[in-house]
Motif scaffolding. Structure first.
Motif, PDB file in Angstrom:
ATOM      1  N   ILE A   1       4.650  -1.892   4.523  1.00 46.98           N
ATOM      2  CA  ILE A   1       5.973  -1.857   5.157  1.00 46.98           C
ATOM      3  C   ILE A   1       6.865  -0.843   4.439  1.00 46.98           C
ATOM      4  CG2 ILE A   1       8.093  -3.188   5.520  1.00 46.98           C
ATOM      5  CD1 ILE A   1       6.249  -5.626   6.111  1.00 46.98           C
ATOM      6  N   ASP A   2       6.836  -0.837   3.112  1.00 48.18           N
ATOM      7  CA  ASP A   2       7.622   0.143   2.353  1.00 48.18           C
ATOM      8  C   ASP A   2       7.207   1.562   2.711  1.00 48.18           C
ATOM      9  OD1 ASP A   2       8.953  -1.927   1.113  1.00 48.18           O
ATOM     10  OD2 ASP A   2       7.790  -1.806  -0.748  1.00 48.18           O
ATOM     11  N   TRP A   3       5.894   1.781   2.823  1.00 45.98           N
ATOM     12  CA  TRP A   3       5.398   3.105   3.189  1.00 45.98           C
ATOM     13  C   TRP A   3       5.871   3.491   4.587  1.00 45.98           C
ATOM     14  CZ3 TRP A   3       2.063   4.268   7.248  1.00 45.98           C
ATOM     15  CH2 TRP A   3       1.630   5.582   7.312  1.00 45.98           C
ATOM     16  N   ALA A   4       5.768   2.587   5.536  1.00 50.16           N
ATOM     17  CA  ALA A   4       6.183   2.874   6.911  1.00 50.16           C
ATOM     18  C   ALA A   4       7.675   3.170   6.978  1.00 50.16           C
ATOM     19  CB  ALA A   4       5.819   1.705   7.819  1.00 50.16           C
ATOM     20  N   GLU A   5       8.468   2.442   6.211  1.00 49.28           N
ATOM     21  CA  GLU A   5       9.914   2.652   6.229  1.00 49.28           C
ATOM     22  C   GLU A   5      10.338   3.913   5.492  1.00 49.28           C
ATOM     23  OE1 GLU A   5      11.472  -1.030   4.749  1.00 49.28           O
ATOM     24  OE2 GLU A   5      11.341  -1.992   6.723  1.00 49.28           O
ATOM     25  N   SER A   6       9.442   4.516   4.716  1.00 51.55           N
ATOM     26  CA  SER A   6       9.782   5.736   3.991  1.00 51.55           C
ATOM     27  C   SER A   6       9.774   6.965   4.893  1.00 51.55           C
ATOM     28  CB  SER A   6       8.810   5.952   2.825  1.00 51.55           C
ATOM     29  OG  SER A   6       7.532   6.332   3.298  1.00 51.55           O
TER      30      SER A   6
ATOM     31  N   SER B   1      -0.240 -10.345   0.617  1.00 52.20           N
ATOM     32  CA  SER B   1       1.212 -10.194   0.778  1.00 52.20           C
ATOM     33  C   SER B   1       1.721  -8.938   0.058  1.00 52.20           C
ATOM     34  CB  SER B   1       1.948 -11.435   0.290  1.00 52.20           C
ATOM     35  OG  SER B   1       1.694 -11.663  -1.074  1.00 52.20           O
ATOM     36  N   GLU B   2       1.118  -8.595  -1.098  1.00 48.15           N
ATOM     37  CA  GLU B   2       1.497  -7.365  -1.794  1.00 48.15           C
ATOM     38  C   GLU B   2       1.122  -6.136  -0.974  1.00 48.15           C
ATOM     39  OE1 GLU B   2       1.172  -8.466  -6.508  1.00 48.15           O
ATOM     40  OE2 GLU B   2      -0.694  -8.207  -5.379  1.00 48.15           O
ATOM     41  N   ARG B   3      -0.061  -6.182  -0.360  1.00 49.18           N
ATOM     42  CA  ARG B   3      -0.492  -5.059   0.478  1.00 49.18           C
ATOM     43  C   ARG B   3       0.413  -4.894   1.682  1.00 49.18           C
ATOM     44  NH1 ARG B   3      -7.086  -5.563   0.383  1.00 49.18           N
ATOM     45  NH2 ARG B   3      -7.226  -5.342  -1.854  1.00 49.18           N
TER      46      ARG B   3
END
Length: 81
Positions: free
Chosen positions: A56-61, A49-51
């Motif tokens: 998702i954070d990386w993709a949204e950046s 879940s952390e990965r």
């Protein structure tokens, strides 16, 4: 005076060629920063879940207005070419 104002003040004195060099350097720094963040994502002690959250954070950046891949790029036939 904050750093943004200092940058803007100095920017105005640069030639267009030097402004282009500054923009290239800024793009390099942003790319380097993103690569460093990617390296931090690979951590074996993280839960699934952390990965997923980090991915998702990386993709949204990334910019939302960048062009996507055409459908043909994702077709089964093109994957194995």
């Amino acid at each position: 005076m904050n750093s943004e104002q200092i940058l803007l003040d100095n920017w105005r004195y640069l030639t267009p060629e030097k402004q282009s060099e500054v923009l290239d350097f800024m793009e390099f720094l942003r790319h380097k920063h993103n690569r460093e963040r990617e390296v931090k994502l690979i951590q074996p002690h993280m839960s699934n879940s952390e990965r997923v959250k980090q991915w998702i954070d990386w993709a949204e950046s990334h910019p939302k207005n960048s062009p996507g891949l055409p459908d043909v790029a994702l077709s089964r036939d093109s994957i194995y070419d």
